[in-house]
Design a protein around this motif. Structure first.
Motif, PDB file in Angstrom:
ATOM      1  N   GLY A 173       0.883  -1.134   0.041  1.00 24.62           N
ATOM      2  CA  GLY A 173      -0.088  -0.066  -0.012  1.00 24.62           C
ATOM      3  C   GLY A 173       0.841   1.170   0.165  1.00 24.62           C
ATOM      4  N   THR A 174       0.683   2.050  -0.969  1.00 27.50           N
ATOM      5  CA  THR A 174       1.615   3.367  -1.258  1.00 27.50           C
ATOM      6  C   THR A 174       1.180   4.339  -0.250  1.00 27.50           C
ATOM      7  OG1 THR A 174       1.217   2.872  -3.660  1.00 27.50           O
ATOM      8  CG2 THR A 174       2.032   5.221  -2.890  1.00 27.50           C
ATOM      9  N   LYS A 175       0.020   4.525   0.209  1.00 35.11           N
ATOM     10  CA  LYS A 175      -0.387   5.477   1.190  1.00 35.11           C
ATOM     11  C   LYS A 175       0.011   5.004   2.731  1.00 35.11           C
ATOM     12  CE  LYS A 175      -4.495   7.798  -0.536  1.00 35.11           C
ATOM     13  NZ  LYS A 175      -6.050   8.414  -0.160  1.00 35.11           N
ATOM     14  N   ARG A 176       0.135   3.591   2.677  1.00 32.72           N
ATOM     15  CA  ARG A 176       0.461   3.275   4.057  1.00 32.72           C
ATOM     16  C   ARG A 176       2.103   3.356   4.318  1.00 32.72           C
ATOM     17  NH1 ARG A 176      -1.767  -2.312   5.231  1.00 32.72           N
ATOM     18  NH2 ARG A 176      -3.681  -1.178   5.534  1.00 32.72           N
ATOM     19  N   ARG A 177       2.639   3.372   3.143  1.00 35.00           N
ATOM     20  CA  ARG A 177       4.174   3.272   3.238  1.00 35.00           C
ATOM     21  C   ARG A 177       4.555   4.835   3.533  1.00 35.00           C
ATOM     22  NH1 ARG A 177       3.977  -0.369  -1.066  1.00 35.00           N
ATOM     23  NH2 ARG A 177       3.942   1.138  -2.742  1.00 35.00           N
ATOM     24  N   GLU A 178       3.775   5.767   2.699  1.00 37.88           N
ATOM     25  CA  GLU A 178       4.011   7.117   2.954  1.00 37.88           C
ATOM     26  C   GLU A 178       3.731   7.470   4.373  1.00 37.88           C
ATOM     27  OE1 GLU A 178       1.318   9.037   0.058  1.00 37.88           O
ATOM     28  OE2 GLU A 178       2.571   8.604  -1.584  1.00 37.88           O
ATOM     29  N   LYS A 179       2.533   7.052   5.060  1.00 40.35           N
ATOM     30  CA  LYS A 179       2.291   7.607   6.349  1.00 40.35           C
ATOM     31  C   LYS A 179       3.228   6.996   7.382  1.00 40.35           C
ATOM     32  CE  LYS A 179      -1.756   9.115   6.082  1.00 40.35           C
ATOM     33  NZ  LYS A 179      -2.342  10.604   6.482  1.00 40.35           N
ATOM     34  N   LEU A 180       3.898   5.800   7.176  1.00 39.88           N
ATOM     35  CA  LEU A 180       4.800   5.232   7.886  1.00 39.88           C
ATOM     36  C   LEU A 180       6.113   6.112   7.721  1.00 39.88           C
ATOM     37  CD1 LEU A 180       4.278   1.387   7.509  1.00 39.88           C
ATOM     38  CD2 LEU A 180       4.149   2.618   9.614  1.00 39.88           C
ATOM     39  N   ARG A 181       6.701   6.627   6.727  1.00 38.82           N
ATOM     40  CA  ARG A 181       7.810   7.326   6.309  1.00 38.82           C
ATOM     41  C   ARG A 181       7.533   8.922   7.251  1.00 38.82           C
ATOM     42  NH1 ARG A 181       7.826   5.074   1.259  1.00 38.82           N
ATOM     43  NH2 ARG A 181       9.610   3.619   0.950  1.00 38.82           N
ATOM     44  N   GLU A 182       6.252   9.381   6.998  1.00 38.32           N
ATOM     45  CA  GLU A 182       5.883  10.518   7.376  1.00 38.32           C
ATOM     46  C   GLU A 182       5.781  10.698   9.133  1.00 38.32           C
ATOM     47  OE1 GLU A 182       2.700  14.318   6.964  1.00 38.32           O
ATOM     48  OE2 GLU A 182       2.503  12.471   5.913  1.00 38.32           O
ATOM     49  N   TYR A 183       5.266   9.825   9.502  1.00 41.05           N
ATOM     50  CA  TYR A 183       4.978   9.771  11.000  1.00 41.05           C
ATOM     51  C   TYR A 183       5.800   8.829  11.812  1.00 41.05           C
ATOM     52  CZ  TYR A 183       1.036  12.348   9.960  1.00 41.05           C
ATOM     53  OH  TYR A 183      -0.024  13.465   9.345  1.00 41.05           O
ATOM     54  N   ALA A 184       7.108   8.425  11.331  1.00 36.78           N
ATOM     55  CA  ALA A 184       8.117   7.490  11.803  1.00 36.78           C
ATOM     56  C   ALA A 184       8.499   7.859  13.369  1.00 36.78           C
ATOM     57  CB  ALA A 184       9.285   7.252  11.009  1.00 36.78           C
TER      58      ALA A 184
END
Length: 235
Positions: A173-184
């Motif tokens: 999931g692209t959005k999930r990956r983006e969220k994990l990077r943004e909110y690490a």
């Protein structure tokens, strides 16, 4: 009376902010103010505890849960069974071979099987899942868009938050990956907020945990004043 423990202790939250508020000023910021009717009851509860001559602990700068974690560690090291009386899921990280949690409101016992069923692994997975899912009741942010079920699935696959963050490219999931990077970093902070401290300097070796004979005269006075007829007659 119902469970007949050999030893017993009561734990209270101390007034004022804790170290978690220093880490994250918005910690528990979404909580409504305690109702006035309940505020008035706290001193009375403490009077009853004193009347029973139970040992009661509170520790400035920390929560009751941290005291409980420290007590659990103290007795676990002595290989003594411990029952935590609570329904708070944060305390499920303390459950072990000889540590259970009793929710007297629901008459339910939580053990290692309960933890595994909910969090997909041992008690060490509780903080990993909560780091991602957050906790709305304590205003722990977690990662937006990731609930407990998704967090559990991710931790089951990657084991820990850190390992997950090191392998974000493997997450579907692209959005999930983006969220994990943004909110690490927010997830790392959340993990710190939900992790209980078990090394408070409580000098537990000097604290009395046994159950003494209650001060019946004092309890009768309190229960008469509160118009608790059955308890007054008992004491």
């Amino acid at each position: 009376r119902d469970y007949n423990p050999d030893q017993f202790i009561v734990v209270f939250d101390a007034k004022g902010p804790t170290f978690r508020h220093e880490l994250y000023p918005d910690y528990k910021a979404n909580r409504a103010k305690m109702p006035d009717d309940l505020v008035e009851q706290i001193p009375l509860i403490k009077e009853v505890v004193q009347g029973f001559r139970f040992t009661a602990l509170e520790f400035n700068g920390y929560e009751a849960d941290d005291i409980i974690a420290t007590v659990v560690r103290h007795y676990s090291n002595k290989d003594i069974p411990v029952t935590i009386v609570s329904g708070d899921k944060d305390l499920m990280q303390l459950i072990g071979e000889k540590v259970t949690m009793l929710d007297t409101m629901k008459d339910k016992v939580f053990d290692l099987d309960t933890v595994s069923e909910r969090f997909g692994g041992g008690p060490d997975k509780v903080v990993e899942v909560q780091a991602l899912a957050g906790d709305s009741s304590d205003n722990v942010p977690g990662v937006p868009g990731i609930g407990e079920k998704t967090a559990r699935d991710l931790i089951e696959r990657f084991g820990t938050l850190e390992n997950l963050l090191e392998h974000i490219d493997e997450v579907t999931g692209t959005k999930r990956r983006e969220k994990l990077r943004e909110y690490a970093e927010q997830a790392r902070l959340s993990r710190e907020l939900v992790s209980l401290k078990n090394d408070l300097d409580l000098n537990l070796a000097q604290i009395e945990f046994s159950i003494p004979e209650p001060d019946r005269h004092e309890l009768a006075r309190i229960f008469q004043e509160l118009e608790f007829k059955q308890l007054y007659e008992e004491f």
